[in-house]
Design a protein around this motif. Sequence first.
Motif, short mmCIF file in Angstrom:
data_model
loop_
_atom_site.label_atom_id
_atom_site.label_comp_id
_atom_site.label_asym_id
_atom_site.label_seq_id
_atom_site.Cartn_x
_atom_site.Cartn_y
_atom_site.Cartn_z
N PRO A 192 0.80 -1.23 0.00
CA PRO A 192 0.00 0.00 0.00
C PRO A 192 0.83 1.27 0.00
CG PRO A 192 0.08 -0.90 2.20
CD PRO A 192 0.77 -1.90 1.30
N THR A 193 2.09 1.17 0.37
CA THR A 193 2.96 2.35 0.41
C THR A 193 3.37 2.78 -1.00
OG1 THR A 193 3.74 1.66 2.58
CG2 THR A 193 5.08 3.29 1.42
N SER A 194 3.67 1.80 -1.85
CA SER A 194 4.06 2.12 -3.22
C SER A 194 2.89 2.03 -4.21
CB SER A 194 5.19 1.19 -3.69
OG SER A 194 4.71 -0.13 -3.82
N PHE A 195 1.72 1.60 -3.72
CA PHE A 195 0.52 1.46 -4.55
C PHE A 195 0.75 0.44 -5.68
CE2 PHE A 195 0.37 5.74 -2.76
CZ PHE A 195 -0.84 5.69 -2.09
N ASN A 196 1.32 -0.70 -5.31
CA ASN A 196 1.56 -1.76 -6.28
C ASN A 196 0.98 -3.08 -5.79
OD1 ASN A 196 3.09 -0.30 -8.24
ND2 ASN A 196 4.83 -0.34 -6.84
N LEU A 197 0.44 -3.83 -6.74
CA LEU A 197 -0.02 -5.20 -6.52
C LEU A 197 0.85 -6.09 -7.38
CD1 LEU A 197 -3.64 -6.55 -6.54
CD2 LEU A 197 -1.92 -7.59 -8.00
N PHE A 198 1.32 -7.21 -6.82
CA PHE A 198 2.18 -8.15 -7.53
C PHE A 198 1.50 -9.51 -7.62
CE2 PHE A 198 4.84 -5.01 -5.50
CZ PHE A 198 5.72 -4.64 -6.51
N TRP A 199 1.32 -10.01 -8.82
CA TRP A 199 0.87 -11.37 -9.07
C TRP A 199 2.15 -12.17 -9.31
CZ3 TRP A 199 -2.00 -15.27 -8.36
CH2 TRP A 199 -2.13 -16.32 -9.27
N VAL A 200 2.52 -13.00 -8.32
CA VAL A 200 3.82 -13.67 -8.32
C VAL A 200 3.79 -14.88 -9.23
CG1 VAL A 200 5.57 -14.80 -6.90
CG2 VAL A 200 4.31 -12.83 -5.99
N LEU A 201 4.82 -14.98 -10.04
CA LEU A 201 5.02 -16.10 -10.97
C LEU A 201 6.27 -16.87 -10.55
CD1 LEU A 201 4.32 -14.05 -14.20
CD2 LEU A 201 2.74 -15.58 -13.01
N PRO A 202 6.52 -18.02 -11.15
CA PRO A 202 7.75 -18.75 -10.82
C PRO A 202 9.01 -17.96 -11.20
CG PRO A 202 6.17 -20.18 -11.93
CD PRO A 202 5.63 -18.77 -12.04
N GLU A 203 10.13 -18.40 -10.65
CA GLU A 203 11.45 -17.89 -10.98
C GLU A 203 11.62 -16.40 -10.67
OE1 GLU A 203 12.66 -19.21 -14.88
OE2 GLU A 203 11.82 -21.20 -14.52
N ASN A 204 11.07 -15.97 -9.53
CA ASN A 204 11.23 -14.59 -9.04
C ASN A 204 10.70 -13.54 -10.02
OD1 ASN A 204 12.39 -15.81 -6.86
ND2 ASN A 204 14.47 -15.21 -7.38
N GLN A 205 9.67 -13.90 -10.74
CA GLN A 205 9.02 -12.95 -11.65
C GLN A 205 7.63 -12.61 -11.13
OE1 GLN A 205 10.54 -11.67 -14.71
NE2 GLN A 205 12.18 -12.43 -13.39
N ALA A 206 7.14 -11.45 -11.48
CA ALA A 206 5.80 -11.04 -11.10
C ALA A 206 5.26 -10.05 -12.11
CB ALA A 206 5.79 -10.42 -9.71
N ILE A 207 3.95 -10.01 -12.20
CA ILE A 207 3.29 -8.96 -12.95
C ILE A 207 2.90 -7.90 -11.93
CG2 ILE A 207 1.33 -8.34 -14.41
CD1 ILE A 207 1.31 -11.29 -15.34
N MET A 208 3.30 -6.67 -12.19
CA MET A 208 3.02 -5.58 -11.27
C MET A 208 1.91 -4.71 -11.85
SD MET A 208 5.59 -2.65 -9.79
CE MET A 208 5.59 -1.63 -11.27
N TYR A 209 0.93 -4.41 -11.01
CA TYR A 209 -0.17 -3.53 -11.38
C TYR A 209 -0.19 -2.35 -10.39
CZ TYR A 209 -1.99 -7.87 -13.51
OH TYR A 209 -2.15 -9.04 -14.22
N ARG A 210 -0.45 -1.15 -10.88
CA ARG A 210 -0.65 0.00 -10.01
C ARG A 210 -2.06 -0.06 -9.44
NH1 ARG A 210 2.60 3.20 -7.69
NH2 ARG A 210 1.51 5.10 -8.22
N VAL A 211 -2.20 0.33 -8.17
CA VAL A 211 -3.49 0.23 -7.49
C VAL A 211 -3.79 1.49 -6.69
CG1 VAL A 211 -3.39 -2.29 -7.31
CG2 VAL A 211 -2.50 -0.89 -5.43
N GLY A 212 -5.04 1.65 -6.35
CA GLY A 212 -5.48 2.57 -5.32
C GLY A 212 -5.84 1.73 -4.11
#
Length: 153
Positions: free
Chosen positions: A17-37
């Motif tokens: 909540p501090t950076s306003f990011n959501l991470f959908w974690v994938l294998p091998e230390n990868q993630a999809i990052m989405y900006r959020v409110g």
Amino acid sequence: MVTIGAGYEPYTIHVDPTSFNLFWVLPENQAIMYRVGVARANLYEDGIYTIKRKQEWPTWTPTPDMIAREPEVYAKYADGMPGGVDNPLGARALYLYEGNRDTYLRIHGTPDPLTIGREVSNGCVRLINDHVKDLYDRVPTGTKVFLYPRNMA
């Protein structure tokens, strides 16, 4: 797509909540990052939740607490608002539970993209509609969601 640190279980959601990011974690230390409110400071509820239900173009009903806090804004929707382009939950909603109890917290879309990157909601995490549609298609029910405390993620 971003690289994240080790130790995050794949196929989990992490909200900072501090950076306003959501991470959908994938294998091998990868993630999809989405900006959020996120929720206003006094309404934000950190914790570990589970997605137990998903809905396209969900109906929205303000909680009794929302109506009590701001009746002039929410009382007219006490019986609910059907899904659609003007609905505050946007195009999709992921319902967060603790055990079998609905917390009334959601990860959802928004018809107001200017609220992304801000503390504006009554408890929920919001994404622009295109991003919530993408996340919705990737995330199954049963997914763990980590809402981190502010300045602690």
